[in-house]
Design an enzyme around this catalytic site. Structure first.
Site, PDB file in Angstrom:
ATOM      1  N   CYS A  58     -23.917 -93.263   1.157  1.00 40.81           N
ATOM      2  CA  CYS A  58     -23.280 -93.877   2.341  1.00 40.81           C
ATOM      3  C   CYS A  58     -22.820 -95.315   2.089  1.00 40.81           C
ATOM      4  CB  CYS A  58     -24.228 -93.823   3.536  1.00 40.81           C
ATOM      5  SG  CYS A  58     -24.605 -92.136   4.010  1.00 40.81           S
TER       6      CYS A  58
ATOM      7  N   HIS B  12     -21.090 -99.008   8.453  1.00 41.79           N
ATOM      8  CA  HIS B  12     -21.258 -97.581   8.145  1.00 41.79           C
ATOM      9  C   HIS B  12     -21.732 -96.904   9.430  1.00 41.79           C
ATOM     10  CE1 HIS B  12     -22.526 -93.809   6.691  1.00 41.79           C
ATOM     11  NE2 HIS B  12     -23.818 -94.079   6.743  1.00 41.79           N
TER      12      HIS B  12
ATOM     13  N   ASN C  69     -21.520 -89.057  11.030  1.00 41.42           N
ATOM     14  CA  ASN C  69     -21.736 -89.823   9.806  1.00 41.42           C
ATOM     15  C   ASN C  69     -20.928 -89.167   8.680  1.00 41.42           C
ATOM     16  OD1 ASN C  69     -22.712 -90.945   7.445  1.00 41.42           O
ATOM     17  ND2 ASN C  69     -24.856 -90.916   8.073  1.00 41.42           N
TER      18      ASN C  69
HETATM   19  O1  UT7 Z   1     -26.232 -92.591   6.483  1.00 40.65           O
HETATM   20  C1  UT7 Z   1     -27.388 -92.773   5.759  1.00 40.65           C
HETATM   21  C2  UT7 Z   1     -28.419 -93.423   6.533  1.00 40.65           C
HETATM   22  N1  UT7 Z   1     -28.900 -92.549   7.570  1.00 40.65           N
HETATM   23  C3  UT7 Z   1     -29.338 -93.077   8.678  1.00 40.65           C
HETATM   24  O2  UT7 Z   1     -29.266 -94.266   8.825  1.00 40.65           O
HETATM   25  C4  UT7 Z   1     -30.006 -92.185   9.678  1.00 40.65           C
HETATM   26  C5  UT7 Z   1     -31.182 -92.904  10.246  1.00 40.65           C
HETATM   27  N2  UT7 Z   1     -31.966 -92.127  11.203  1.00 40.65           N
HETATM   28  C6  UT7 Z   1     -31.532 -91.790  12.416  1.00 40.65           C
HETATM   29  O3  UT7 Z   1     -30.386 -92.007  12.753  1.00 40.65           O
HETATM   30  C7  UT7 Z   1     -32.526 -91.181  13.389  1.00 40.65           C
HETATM   31  O4  UT7 Z   1     -33.815 -91.325  12.846  1.00 40.65           O
HETATM   32  C8  UT7 Z   1     -32.255 -89.695  13.700  1.00 40.65           C
HETATM   33  C9  UT7 Z   1     -31.024 -89.562  14.577  1.00 40.65           C
HETATM   34  C10 UT7 Z   1     -32.063 -88.916  12.415  1.00 40.65           C
HETATM   35  C11 UT7 Z   1     -33.426 -89.096  14.460  1.00 40.65           C
HETATM   36  O5  UT7 Z   1     -33.703 -89.855  15.625  1.00 40.65           O
HETATM   37  P1  UT7 Z   1     -35.206 -90.318  15.966  1.00 40.65           P
HETATM   38  O6  UT7 Z   1     -35.164 -91.002  17.274  1.00 40.65           O
HETATM   39  O7  UT7 Z   1     -35.702 -91.108  14.774  1.00 40.65           O
HETATM   40  O8  UT7 Z   1     -35.959 -88.945  16.132  1.00 40.65           O
HETATM   41  P2  UT7 Z   1     -37.184 -88.327  15.292  1.00 40.65           P
HETATM   42  O9  UT7 Z   1     -36.745 -87.952  13.921  1.00 40.65           O
HETATM   43  O10 UT7 Z   1     -38.367 -89.246  15.404  1.00 40.65           O
HETATM   44  O11 UT7 Z   1     -37.457 -87.006  16.122  1.00 40.65           O
HETATM   45  C12 UT7 Z   1     -37.865 -87.055  17.494  1.00 40.65           C
HETATM   46  C13 UT7 Z   1     -37.982 -85.632  18.023  1.00 40.65           C
HETATM   47  C14 UT7 Z   1     -38.790 -84.704  17.128  1.00 40.65           C
HETATM   48  O12 UT7 Z   1     -39.547 -83.851  17.952  1.00 40.65           O
HETATM   49  P3  UT7 Z   1     -41.128 -84.111  18.214  1.00 40.65           P
HETATM   50  O13 UT7 Z   1     -41.761 -84.086  16.854  1.00 40.65           O
HETATM   51  O14 UT7 Z   1     -41.191 -85.485  18.839  1.00 40.65           O
HETATM   52  O15 UT7 Z   1     -41.528 -83.003  19.120  1.00 40.65           O
HETATM   53  C15 UT7 Z   1     -37.746 -83.899  16.403  1.00 40.65           C
HETATM   54  O16 UT7 Z   1     -38.208 -82.633  16.003  1.00 40.65           O
HETATM   55  O17 UT7 Z   1     -36.680 -85.023  18.108  1.00 40.65           O
HETATM   56  C16 UT7 Z   1     -36.687 -83.758  17.472  1.00 40.65           C
HETATM   57  N3  UT7 Z   1     -35.365 -83.497  16.928  1.00 40.65           N
HETATM   58  C17 UT7 Z   1     -34.397 -82.867  17.632  1.00 40.65           C
HETATM   59  N4  UT7 Z   1     -34.357 -82.372  18.870  1.00 40.65           N
HETATM   60  C18 UT7 Z   1     -33.208 -81.816  19.288  1.00 40.65           C
HETATM   61  C19 UT7 Z   1     -34.885 -83.811  15.705  1.00 40.65           C
HETATM   62  N5  UT7 Z   1     -33.619 -83.418  15.601  1.00 40.65           N
HETATM   63  C20 UT7 Z   1     -33.286 -82.828  16.769  1.00 40.65           C
HETATM   64  C21 UT7 Z   1     -32.102 -82.233  17.265  1.00 40.65           C
HETATM   65  N6  UT7 Z   1     -32.112 -81.757  18.519  1.00 40.65           N
HETATM   66  N7  UT7 Z   1     -30.973 -82.157  16.520  1.00 40.65           N
END
Ligand code: UT7
Length: 322
Positions: free
Chosen positions: A113, A249, A279
């Protein structure tokens, strides 16, 4: 002194659009979750037979046209991509051939990225040292091809696309010039397990799928990106208050806003296309830059700060006067 002027910019997106509603039919997710956690509403997906090089070629043609230069003037092509057409040759040489360019040299840069920033820094060095006069810097990706479409934690985040910048060698007073002022790049392989693809020619003889511990990457993103931007400003003597636009980005709207808040930059000065593109990895900065040039926000003479963090980790920032 020789410097790199941003002579032109262009971008290209595949026709096919996949909305969050469309995603709901693929994995257990919701439009609401995706919008609230990321800001994404839709992404573009390359058609069968539409390759990274094809997206890059279209973006490159628009950048060259926008600059008023000719394809014959181009003597360097760098493609930043983590999704090359083939393991080799470099997608850049495929782009060179498709554009009908016979002179100069072409190669790929792989920093995921952050790839566009690495490619920009590389092209800028070639221009400053007199080894190139007219460089196409392209970020092009088909991340849809390396997604695990059963993994809702990653497949909803990414999209396909390409952006290109044409840099030309100019002579001028460093105080006066329009162009790339300075780039600042960093990497730390300690974090490779947080964001990677689980296949490759040497280790698995497969292409593999993207794996990410998103919340851990998120934790590092705001700190590392803000740090790179601050360092760059200190090195150049440019104050945060002098910056007209930030072109980040486009990984997550919450990261964009977090960085702006940390540095005291108004949200109105941050170019965001993550809602429409998702992204697109190395393509996201030139795609966003082009969008803001096309709609008249970024104007000639504006000071623009670009930033990114990606797999590796790689991260960095670039300061330019458009
Ligand atoms: O480009 C390279 C660099 N990449 C980035 O910078 C990405 C950085 N990370 C992020 O943007 C965020 O961490 C994400 C968008 C990937 C995830 O958001 P988050 O607020 O950090 O969520 P999380 O991973 O802590 O997940 C929270 C909950 C989980 O459920 P439980 O364990 O709390 O029950 C996940 O299983 O959300 C759930 N979850 C989803 N639910 C519905 C994860 N993906 C999804 C989904 N739909 N697509």
């Amino acid at each position: 002194m020789t410097y790199s002027r941003i002579a032109g910019i262009g971008s290209h997106l595949p026709d096919k659009v996949l909305t969050n509603k469309g995603m709901e039919a693929i994995v257990e997710t919701s439009d609401e979750w995706i919008r609230e956690r990321t800001g994404i509403t839709k992404r573009h997906i390359a058609a069968d037979g539409e390759y990274t090089s094809d997206l890059g070629v279209e973006a490159a043609r628009k950048a060259v046209k926008h600059s008023g230069m000719a394809l014959d003037d181009v003597d360097l092509i760098i493609v930043a991509t983590a999704t090359p057409d083939l393991t080799f040759p470099a997608t850049a040489t495929i782009v060179q051939h498709k554009l009908g360019i016979k002179k100069g040299f072409a190669f790929d840069v792989h920093a995921v990225c952050s790839g566009f920033l690495y490619a920009l820094a590389t092209a800028d060095s070639y221009i400053r040292t007199g080894q190139a006069k007219c460089a196409l810097v392209i970020g092009a990706e088909t991340f849809s091809r390396i997604l695990d479409w059963t993994d809702r934690t990653t497949c909803v985040l990414f999209g396909d696309g390409a952006g290109a910048m044409l840099l030309t060698a100019e002579e001028g007073d460093p105080e006066e010039f329009k162009g790339v002022l300075k780039t600042h790049l960093q990497s730390d392989g300690e974090f490779c397990d947080l964001l990677y693809v689980d296949g490759g020619p040497s280790r698995t003889k497969t292409v593999g799928h993207l794996r990410m511990q998103g919340n851990q990457v998120f934790r590092h993103a705001v700190t590392k990106i803000s740090g790179a931007m601050t360092t760059l400003c200190e090195q150049t003597g440019v104050e945060i208050a002098d910056i007209d636009w930030v072109v980040p980005h486009q990984a997550n709207q919450r990261i964009l806003l977090g960085v702006a808040k940390k540095l005291g930059i108004s949200v109105d000065q941050v170019v965001s296309t993550v809602a429409d593109h998702g992204n697109t990895s190395a393509a996201s900065i030139p795609l966003a830059f082009d969008a803001a040039v096309q709609d008249g926000r970024i104007k000639r003479g504006d000071t623009v700060l670009m930033e990114a963090l990606g797999g590796g980790f790689t991260w960095g920032a670039a300061l330019a006067r458009y």
